[in-house]
Design an enzyme around this catalytic site. Structure first.
Site, short mmCIF file in Angstrom:
data_model
loop_
_atom_site.label_atom_id
_atom_site.label_comp_id
_atom_site.label_asym_id
_atom_site.label_seq_id
_atom_site.Cartn_x
_atom_site.Cartn_y
_atom_site.Cartn_z
N ASP A 115 -56.78 -37.20 3.57
CA ASP A 115 -55.43 -36.95 3.03
C ASP A 115 -54.37 -37.76 3.77
OD1 ASP A 115 -56.24 -34.94 1.08
OD2 ASP A 115 -56.91 -33.89 2.87
N GLU A 128 -67.31 -30.71 5.85
CA GLU A 128 -67.07 -32.15 6.05
C GLU A 128 -67.10 -32.50 7.53
OE1 GLU A 128 -64.33 -33.15 2.14
OE2 GLU A 128 -63.36 -32.49 3.96
N LYS A 132 -57.65 -33.90 6.85
CA LYS A 132 -58.54 -33.71 5.70
C LYS A 132 -58.44 -32.26 5.25
CE LYS A 132 -62.69 -35.19 5.58
NZ LYS A 132 -62.50 -35.39 4.14
N GLY A 144 -64.03 -34.87 -2.86
CA GLY A 144 -62.73 -35.35 -3.33
C GLY A 144 -62.87 -36.38 -4.43
N SER A 145 -61.72 -36.81 -4.94
CA SER A 145 -61.71 -37.70 -6.10
C SER A 145 -62.13 -39.13 -5.75
CB SER A 145 -60.33 -37.70 -6.76
OG SER A 145 -59.35 -38.13 -5.82
#
Ligand code: 5RP
Length: 236
Positions: free
Chosen positions: A92, A111, A102, A34-35
């Protein structure tokens, strides 16, 4: 008012900076996706250069493999290192008990496997991810599904009262195919009163490979803001 994107990026980096302080010399870590994790990889890369930090990472996706390579982080596998010192990953949504949703990046299965292999799971996120109840604000639960089982899983989830949507690609026609060759459905369950029970129920449906509900897994969450970071710890 919508936060400015520079504020969000600053918050993500601030969370990453705190999490990376947990990485010690000789550690084998899980590198999430992710970012926000992109900042984690960058900061670990800097420490490798500045402190000659010896660290290896098990990536949770092709994205995180690329992040590791770009930032000079040596990679390894769960075969070579079945137990990891810690994993740093994004999320998230995060509730008050540090249960998570997530998988909006589609990497939830690896993950969860990497998190389960870790002594400690640290989550990095910006402040917008913290909620009272998982599933509020229309946040769906990503579910990875074996393509052969798609229609069965959709029927069963409809019967449970969820609203499943097959995740479509951008940049290619058709469904998203995960790093494991499966599909993702995003399921709106509304606010989830009992995430542990929902997770258990979903896992009884044949063809569901994994769900984005991470219940009782996160130990610490660093919730970044543009000017500070809040540390949340799971109550044992
Ligand atoms: C990918 C994930 C990500 O960690 C999650 O979507 C958060 O991503 P970002 O840091 O970009 O908001 O679960 O499967």
């Amino acid at each position: 008012m919508k936060p400015r994107s520079e504020e969000v990026e600053k918050a993500k980096r601030n969370a990453a900076l705190e999490a990376v302080k947990h990485v010690e010399n000789g550690f084998v870590i899980g590198l999430g996706s992710g970012s926000t994790v992109a900042y984690v990889a960058e900061e670990i890369g800097k420490r490798i250069k500045a402190e000659r930090l010896q660290v290896k990472a098990v990536p949770t996706s092709y994205q995180s493999l690329t992040l590791a390579v770009r930032n000079g982080i040596p990679t390894t596998s769960l075969e070579e290192n079945p137990t990891l010192d810690l994993t740093i990953d994004g999320a998230d949504q995060i509730d008050e008990n540090l249960n998570l949703i997530k998988g909006m990046g589609g990497a939830l299965t690896r993950e969860k496997i990497v998190a389960a292999a870790s002594k400690t799971l640290i989550i990095v996120a910006d402040w917008r991810k913290k909620v009272k109840i998982l599933g509020e604000n229309g946040q769906p639960v990503p579910v990875e599904v074996l393509p052969f089982a798609l229609s069965l899983v959709i029927n069963k989830i409809n019967m449970l009262g969820g609203k499943p949507v097959l995740r479509e690609c951008s940049g290619k026609v058709g469904p998203v195919v995960t790093d494991n060759g499966n599909f993702i459905i995003d399921v709106d369950f509304g606010p989830i009163k009992n995430p542990a029970e929902l997770e258990k129920t979903l896992k009884t449906i044949p063809g569901i490979v994994e769900t984005g509900l991470f219940v009782g897994m996160a130990d610490v969450v660093y919730l970044g803001r543009p000017n500070k970071v809040e540390k949340l710890k799971r109550k044992k």
